[in-house]
Design a protein around this motif. Structure first.
Motif, PDB file in Angstrom:
ATOM      1  N   PHE A  38      23.757  75.918  76.526  1.00  0.00           N
ATOM      2  CA  PHE A  38      23.182  76.533  75.339  1.00  0.00           C
ATOM      3  C   PHE A  38      22.708  75.384  74.443  1.00  0.00           C
ATOM      4  O   PHE A  38      23.528  74.703  73.823  1.00  0.00           O
ATOM      5  N   ALA A  39      21.414  75.160  74.444  1.00  0.00           N
ATOM      6  CA  ALA A  39      20.841  73.917  73.930  1.00  0.00           C
ATOM      7  C   ALA A  39      20.207  74.086  72.555  1.00  0.00           C
ATOM      8  O   ALA A  39      19.151  74.724  72.430  1.00  0.00           O
ATOM      9  N   PRO A  40      20.803  73.502  71.503  1.00  0.00           N
ATOM     10  CA  PRO A  40      20.144  73.509  70.192  1.00  0.00           C
ATOM     11  C   PRO A  40      18.897  72.617  70.244  1.00  0.00           C
ATOM     12  O   PRO A  40      18.952  71.491  70.735  1.00  0.00           O
ATOM     13  N   ASN A  41      17.781  73.140  69.752  1.00  0.00           N
ATOM     14  CA  ASN A  41      16.583  72.296  69.697  1.00  0.00           C
ATOM     15  C   ASN A  41      16.647  71.404  68.463  1.00  0.00           C
ATOM     16  O   ASN A  41      17.593  71.457  67.669  1.00  0.00           O
ATOM     17  N   ASP A  42      15.640  70.551  68.314  1.00  0.00           N
ATOM     18  CA  ASP A  42      15.655  69.605  67.199  1.00  0.00           C
ATOM     19  C   ASP A  42      15.682  70.311  65.855  1.00  0.00           C
ATOM     20  O   ASP A  42      16.350  69.856  64.913  1.00  0.00           O
ATOM     21  N   GLU A  43      14.988  71.420  65.744  1.00  0.00           N
ATOM     22  CA  GLU A  43      14.991  72.166  64.485  1.00  0.00           C
ATOM     23  C   GLU A  43      16.398  72.658  64.142  1.00  0.00           C
ATOM     24  O   GLU A  43      16.830  72.605  62.977  1.00  0.00           O
ATOM     25  N   ALA A  44      17.137  73.107  65.161  1.00  0.00           N
ATOM     26  CA  ALA A  44      18.510  73.566  64.946  1.00  0.00           C
ATOM     27  C   ALA A  44      19.392  72.413  64.480  1.00  0.00           C
ATOM     28  O   ALA A  44      20.213  72.574  63.560  1.00  0.00           O
TER      29      ALA A  44
END
Length: 268
Positions: A38-44
């Motif tokens: 479950f990968a947070p993107n850079d915005e997250a």
């Protein structure tokens, strides 16, 4: 492409990839698997850093970083069609779990949404999420696991904030029955004397995250506790002892360290 290569190719995961490298998890994410990330993107990550008042450099230097990332990874390949409302998924930060809810979208731990599911890789699958998942710390884990007397003692001794700190810590946690086995009146006396109680509790804590496989390798050696005194580790018949107390359960992982359960209270 494996999970790491897939994330690199997709773009938008600069912080996640830097964190995986800093935490020494790249090889695991490139391994055979399969794994579900479950990968947070850079915005997250940027939103998380802003809310936490941290810089990216501070996050990458946080001793808890590896545990935070492990909380985003589930063993096995779990596609979005495998997810059901109300289930929980145990992560690599075992036994910490992610709660799944489905209501006009897929949500993790109530408030973090899957925004791009099912990005397949050769060794698993990536689901992009819009926030950073945060596992329970040592104190929260002890509360949930039912270490009632230990938690009460930690509160009386004024050690809650210390054990919720960055750490990392290894806690040898006595079960309630271990406290009950103390001589009559001792527990009550300790609870009325916070300084003495703090000394006893600090005798159960070792600096750093020492997993069971490492503890087993310390047979016959002494390890220093946060009290400044040492405890001797011995192995007998495949069981681990800290002097007289026996380790009955190992590797309860948390945000800021690991808990091993013992059946008697260590007395300095």
């Amino acid at each position: 492409m494996d999970i790491v290569e897939t994330a690199q190719d997709a773009g938008g995961f600069t912080t996640l990839l830097a964190a995986a490298e800093e935490a020494g998890l790249v090889d695991a994410l490139k391994g055979e698997g399969p794994l579900t990330v479950f990968a947070p993107n850079d915005e997250a990550f940027n939103q998380f850093l802003e809310e936490a008042g941290l810089t990216a450099e501070e996050l990458l230097g946080d001793p808890r970083l590896g545990n935070i990332l492990k909380f985003h990874v589930v063993p096995g390949k779990v596609m979005s069609t495998d997810l059901e409302d109300g289930i929980s998924a145990e992560t690599l930060l075992s036994p910490q779990e992610i709660d799944i809810s489905i209501n006009d979208g897929v949500f993790l731990n109530d408030n973090i949404q899957v925004i791009a599911p099912d990005i397949e890789a050769s060794n698993g699958v990536i689901h992009v999420i819009d926030g950073v998942l945060w596992p329970a710390d040592i104190v929260e884990t002890a509360v949930a696991a039912g270490f009632d007397t230990l938690v009460t003692a930690v509160e009386r001794a004024g050690l809650v904030e210390a054990l919720k700190g960055p750490g990392l810590f290894t806690v040898f946690a006595p079960i309630d029955e271990a406290f009950e086995a103390l001589p009559s009146g001792v527990l009550e006396e300790l609870l009325d004397n916070p300084e003495d109680l703090a000394d006893v509790l600090l005798f159960h804590v070792v600096s750093g995250q020492v997993m069971a496989e490492t503890v087993v390798g310390l047979d016959g050696q002494e390890v220093e506790t946060l009290l400044g005194e040492t405890i001797e580790i011995t192995i007998d018949g495949g069981e681990v002892f800290l002097g007289q107390p026996k380790v009955t359960r190992t590797d309860i992982q948390t945000l800021n360290g690991v808990i091993h359960v013992i059946d008697l209270v260590l007395v300095p």
